[in-house]
Design a protein around this motif. Sequence first.
Motif, PDB file in Angstrom:
ATOM      1  N   ARG A 489       0.867  -1.177   0.000  1.00  0.00           N
ATOM      2  CA  ARG A 489       0.000   0.000   0.000  1.00  0.00           C
ATOM      3  C   ARG A 489       0.910   1.234   0.000  1.00  0.00           C
ATOM      4  NH1 ARG A 489      -5.206   0.132   0.893  1.00  0.00           N
ATOM      5  NH2 ARG A 489      -5.140  -1.937   1.875  1.00  0.00           N
ATOM      6  N   ALA A 490       0.933   1.935  -1.108  1.00  0.00           N
ATOM      7  CA  ALA A 490       1.894   3.026  -1.254  1.00  0.00           C
ATOM      8  C   ALA A 490       1.389   4.064  -2.241  1.00  0.00           C
ATOM      9  CB  ALA A 490       3.244   2.477  -1.703  1.00  0.00           C
ATOM     10  N   ASP A 491       2.054   5.202  -2.199  1.00  0.00           N
ATOM     11  CA  ASP A 491       1.859   6.251  -3.196  1.00  0.00           C
ATOM     12  C   ASP A 491       2.934   6.053  -4.254  1.00  0.00           C
ATOM     13  OD1 ASP A 491       2.347   8.817  -4.581  1.00  0.00           O
ATOM     14  OD2 ASP A 491       0.807   9.575  -3.227  1.00  0.00           O
ATOM     15  N   SER A 492       2.538   5.705  -5.454  1.00  0.00           N
ATOM     16  CA  SER A 492       3.499   5.391  -6.509  1.00  0.00           C
ATOM     17  C   SER A 492       4.461   6.536  -6.762  1.00  0.00           C
ATOM     18  CB  SER A 492       2.746   5.039  -7.801  1.00  0.00           C
ATOM     19  OG  SER A 492       1.905   3.927  -7.608  1.00  0.00           O
ATOM     20  N   THR A 493       3.936   7.749  -6.740  1.00  0.00           N
ATOM     21  CA  THR A 493       4.779   8.909  -7.012  1.00  0.00           C
ATOM     22  C   THR A 493       5.874   9.046  -5.966  1.00  0.00           C
ATOM     23  OG1 THR A 493       2.953  10.056  -8.070  1.00  0.00           O
ATOM     24  CG2 THR A 493       4.785  11.415  -7.293  1.00  0.00           C
ATOM     25  N   GLN A 494       5.512   8.870  -4.695  1.00  0.00           N
ATOM     26  CA  GLN A 494       6.503   9.044  -3.634  1.00  0.00           C
ATOM     27  C   GLN A 494       7.518   7.904  -3.618  1.00  0.00           C
ATOM     28  OE1 GLN A 494       4.545   9.811   0.114  1.00  0.00           O
ATOM     29  NE2 GLN A 494       4.145  11.950  -0.448  1.00  0.00           N
ATOM     30  N   ILE A 495       7.080   6.673  -3.881  1.00  0.00           N
ATOM     31  CA  ILE A 495       8.036   5.559  -3.965  1.00  0.00           C
ATOM     32  C   ILE A 495       8.991   5.793  -5.138  1.00  0.00           C
ATOM     33  CG2 ILE A 495       8.286   3.083  -4.334  1.00  0.00           C
ATOM     34  CD1 ILE A 495       7.215   3.862  -1.580  1.00  0.00           C
ATOM     35  N   HIS A 496       8.444   6.282  -6.218  1.00  0.00           N
ATOM     36  CA  HIS A 496       9.263   6.647  -7.372  1.00  0.00           C
ATOM     37  C   HIS A 496      10.322   7.673  -6.951  1.00  0.00           C
ATOM     38  CE1 HIS A 496      10.307   8.533 -11.202  1.00  0.00           C
ATOM     39  NE2 HIS A 496       9.742   7.502 -11.838  1.00  0.00           N
ATOM     40  N   GLN A 497       9.917   8.669  -6.165  1.00  0.00           N
ATOM     41  CA  GLN A 497      10.831   9.720  -5.722  1.00  0.00           C
ATOM     42  C   GLN A 497      11.913   9.156  -4.806  1.00  0.00           C
ATOM     43  OE1 GLN A 497       8.796  12.912  -3.756  1.00  0.00           O
ATOM     44  NE2 GLN A 497      10.669  14.039  -3.253  1.00  0.00           N
ATOM     45  N   VAL A 498      11.544   8.229  -3.916  1.00  0.00           N
ATOM     46  CA  VAL A 498      12.511   7.637  -2.984  1.00  0.00           C
ATOM     47  C   VAL A 498      13.610   6.897  -3.746  1.00  0.00           C
ATOM     48  CG1 VAL A 498      12.796   5.811  -1.264  1.00  0.00           C
ATOM     49  CG2 VAL A 498      10.952   7.477  -1.017  1.00  0.00           C
ATOM     50  N   ILE A 499      13.202   6.024  -4.664  1.00  0.00           N
ATOM     51  CA  ILE A 499      14.199   5.219  -5.391  1.00  0.00           C
ATOM     52  C   ILE A 499      15.059   6.107  -6.278  1.00  0.00           C
ATOM     53  CG2 ILE A 499      14.484   3.311  -7.026  1.00  0.00           C
ATOM     54  CD1 ILE A 499      11.783   2.233  -5.971  1.00  0.00           C
ATOM     55  N   MET A 500      14.446   7.089  -6.913  1.00  0.00           N
ATOM     56  CA  MET A 500      15.199   8.001  -7.765  1.00  0.00           C
ATOM     57  C   MET A 500      16.247   8.771  -6.961  1.00  0.00           C
ATOM     58  SD  MET A 500      15.714   9.254 -10.764  1.00  0.00           S
ATOM     59  CE  MET A 500      14.298   8.874 -11.775  1.00  0.00           C
ATOM     60  N   ASN A 501      15.885   9.204  -5.777  1.00  0.00           N
ATOM     61  CA  ASN A 501      16.821   9.971  -4.953  1.00  0.00           C
ATOM     62  C   ASN A 501      17.997   9.117  -4.515  1.00  0.00           C
ATOM     63  OD1 ASN A 501      17.809  11.060  -2.172  1.00  0.00           O
ATOM     64  ND2 ASN A 501      16.706  12.787  -3.069  1.00  0.00           N
ATOM     65  N   LEU A 502      17.710   7.895  -4.061  1.00  0.00           N
ATOM     66  CA  LEU A 502      18.796   7.012  -3.609  1.00  0.00           C
ATOM     67  C   LEU A 502      19.733   6.667  -4.763  1.00  0.00           C
ATOM     68  CD1 LEU A 502      16.889   4.569  -1.210  1.00  0.00           C
ATOM     69  CD2 LEU A 502      18.319   6.527  -0.598  1.00  0.00           C
ATOM     70  N   CYS A 503      19.172   6.424  -5.928  1.00  0.00           N
ATOM     71  CA  CYS A 503      20.012   6.079  -7.074  1.00  0.00           C
ATOM     72  C   CYS A 503      20.825   7.282  -7.539  1.00  0.00           C
ATOM     73  CB  CYS A 503      19.134   5.558  -8.219  1.00  0.00           C
ATOM     74  SG  CYS A 503      18.388   3.935  -7.904  1.00  0.00           S
ATOM     75  N   THR A 504      20.244   8.460  -7.478  1.00  0.00           N
ATOM     76  CA  THR A 504      20.980   9.669  -7.868  1.00  0.00           C
ATOM     77  C   THR A 504      22.149   9.909  -6.919  1.00  0.00           C
ATOM     78  OG1 THR A 504      18.962  10.629  -8.770  1.00  0.00           O
ATOM     79  CG2 THR A 504      20.771  12.141  -8.286  1.00  0.00           C
ATOM     80  N   ASN A 505      21.938   9.734  -5.615  1.00  0.00           N
ATOM     81  CA  ASN A 505      23.027   9.897  -4.645  1.00  0.00           C
ATOM     82  C   ASN A 505      24.129   8.860  -4.879  1.00  0.00           C
ATOM     83  OD1 ASN A 505      21.758  12.031  -3.426  1.00  0.00           O
ATOM     84  ND2 ASN A 505      20.956  10.841  -1.696  1.00  0.00           N
ATOM     85  N   ALA A 506      23.722   7.623  -5.196  1.00  0.00           N
ATOM     86  CA  ALA A 506      24.709   6.570  -5.444  1.00  0.00           C
ATOM     87  C   ALA A 506      25.553   6.908  -6.672  1.00  0.00           C
ATOM     88  CB  ALA A 506      24.000   5.234  -5.632  1.00  0.00           C
TER      89      ALA A 506
END
Length: 752
Positions: A489-506
């Motif tokens: 149960r999630a907000d697709s947009t926010q999960i998208h933002q979380v993964i994008m941010n972690l990958c960008t930092n990496a």
Amino acid sequence: MSWFTFGALGELPDDEDRVRARSQPEYRPAYALLLVLSGSIFVLQYAFVAAFPYLATLLPAGTVDVVHAALLTLFLFPLLLVFVLRPMMRQIAAREKTQAALRTLADGLESRVREQTAALRTEIEERKQAAESLKLFRSLMDKSLDAIAIIDPDTARVLDANEEACNALGYTREELLTKRVFDFDPLVDQSEYTRRAEELRKSGSWSLESLHRRKDGTTYPIEVTLRYVSLGRDYIVSVARDITERLRTEEERKRLAMAVEHAAETIVITDTTGAIVYVNPAFEKITGYTRDEAVGQNPRILKSGKQGGAFYAHLWETISRGEVWRGNMTNKRKDGSLYEEDATISPVRDSRGNVIAFVAIKRDITEQLNLEAQLRQSQKMEAIGGLAAGIAHDFNNILAAILGYTQIAMLDMAADDPLHKHLEQVEKASLRARDLVQHILTFSRQTEAILRPVRLDVIIEEVLKLLRASLPRIIEFRADVQPLDHLVRADSTQIHQVIMNLCTNAAHAMRVHGGVLEVSLRSIEVDRHTPKASLELNEGLWAQISVSDTGHGMDSATVNRIFEPFFTTKHDEGGTGLGLSTVHGIVKQHGGTITVYSEPGQGTVFHIYLPLILGAEEDASHRHTEAPRGNGERVLVVDDEEPVALMTAGMLEKLGYTVTVRTSAVEAIATFRADPGQFDLVITDQTMPQMTGRSLIAELRRIRPDIVVLMATGYGANVDERSLQVAAILLKPVLFDQLAVAVRAALQPSTR
């Protein structure tokens, strides 16, 4: 008789002397003898003249008297010596002795008189001084600002009192002299007074605080000093002072001290040399220095190096002139971390106007500045979102025409037609372009989380599509995304933002030397046997999303702070410090947990844990549905972009609907008003010149309240269909199947 005879004996006393002589007993024998001798000599003198008359004539004149005198002298001197002079000498000696005794007695009496007189004079002077002292004592006693009373220690009765005591208690002196101590001291009764008097007798003096009760019954606090005095008899001297004002002042000082001690602002007091003499608890809490560590030090212990020497020189020059300095500064805590302060430093002056100290009131504004930066970032993101939405709107209209006409063309040719395969590639490229625009909108949009059952593998794959196109070649990308048996149960947009941010930092951590970026998804089960040391997870199934890199890594101090708002290691690259704090907030909002492990030179691994829900079905909007066809229903299509309007009309006609196209809201209203009953459905764009889709719908409803409406928009899913009272919102570019399902659902009687 010759007077010579009597002359030899000395002249006889006059009558007064004779009388006085005869009255003196000690002179009477001598006086009688003198008379006898004088008579005898007179007889002898005449006998000599009678016997020797011739001889007497031969003698010169006066010789007879001489002879007579000589005879008299020879004859009388022994007699005079024996019978007159010696007694007289004894009498004279006795008289002198008596006179000496009298003089001694007189001298003694005179000395005693002088002594008594001096003693009397001293006593009189002492009495005068005592009277003056008593008068002075009474004057001082009455003029004293303290209430003074003389008390009988045995009876507790007031023996004397000054004016202040009378005024303070509200009695006249006569009334007060009839009172006893416990008549005006409500804290003392007879037994308590007896006990205190006995203690006072032993100690000699005593000071305490008590209460006095006035004649009108009101009370007031006093500070009283008692002394036990013995002056022939025993007394208790009471000196009482009204301490109402002092207690009020002390209470105000306590409140002030309490306010300073509990103030959230840092308060520092220094002397004129800059040495710290006082800090409040807020200083200890904010700086990390204890009071003992700070007192005696110079405030430069907080110096961060962010301000130059000119800054501090101006500050010191300002306060040294007796002026107030205000400003912001960056200071350093004991642990080395920095914080921002808003400070006001004021001089403290004595009664003569001389500066004797400085007081600094400083407020930690780190959080405030962070919030301001967050607001600026939010405004920046809002601006970016607005820009992205505008671009997406125009781009989606272009894509709508491309994708729509491609699908129409594909419907008009056989599946084995060589052009059909080419059109399929155009369709795929258009769909990728649509997804790219949607990702831009998702990344820039700031909305509340709308939690729906979703498939994490689908969301992650969407992110990875975008990442693959943006990663530099020196970074190797690996993905291990396993489809899960359950949804989250999630907000697709926010999960998208979380993964994008972690990958960008990496990717940023490997931008120089390259490395491997890996993203994985799997499910784990937590039960009572699972170690809970590092995870705060309830028992059950969890989705684990892992993002790892082989970059430069982080030390423990950095790891402990990476989720703090505005903490960033990208100062030179313009990092805001909001990314990971936002990631942490989103994960917590979804009921999950995020962990991080990193070592310098060893890379970093983030693990995100989200709870899986059992038995849930995916949101129906993601399901594929076969395109239903129409039965000749009449549809009014309104869009200011003519290619889009004609493309939509072509799709609807392929689906079996009768379509009327208008490229202006004004034209649409005129057409609709001419015959409101001729249309079963209206499909309108949201953003149009002259009149928006919202206003158009309102106008159509005034003409015909039951008209069914669908709205199409290129701005993303940020329009509330309930507020517009429309059947559905269509996101451009609209696919053929999506349009078919939405129109058919809107025209079903159960949906009206």
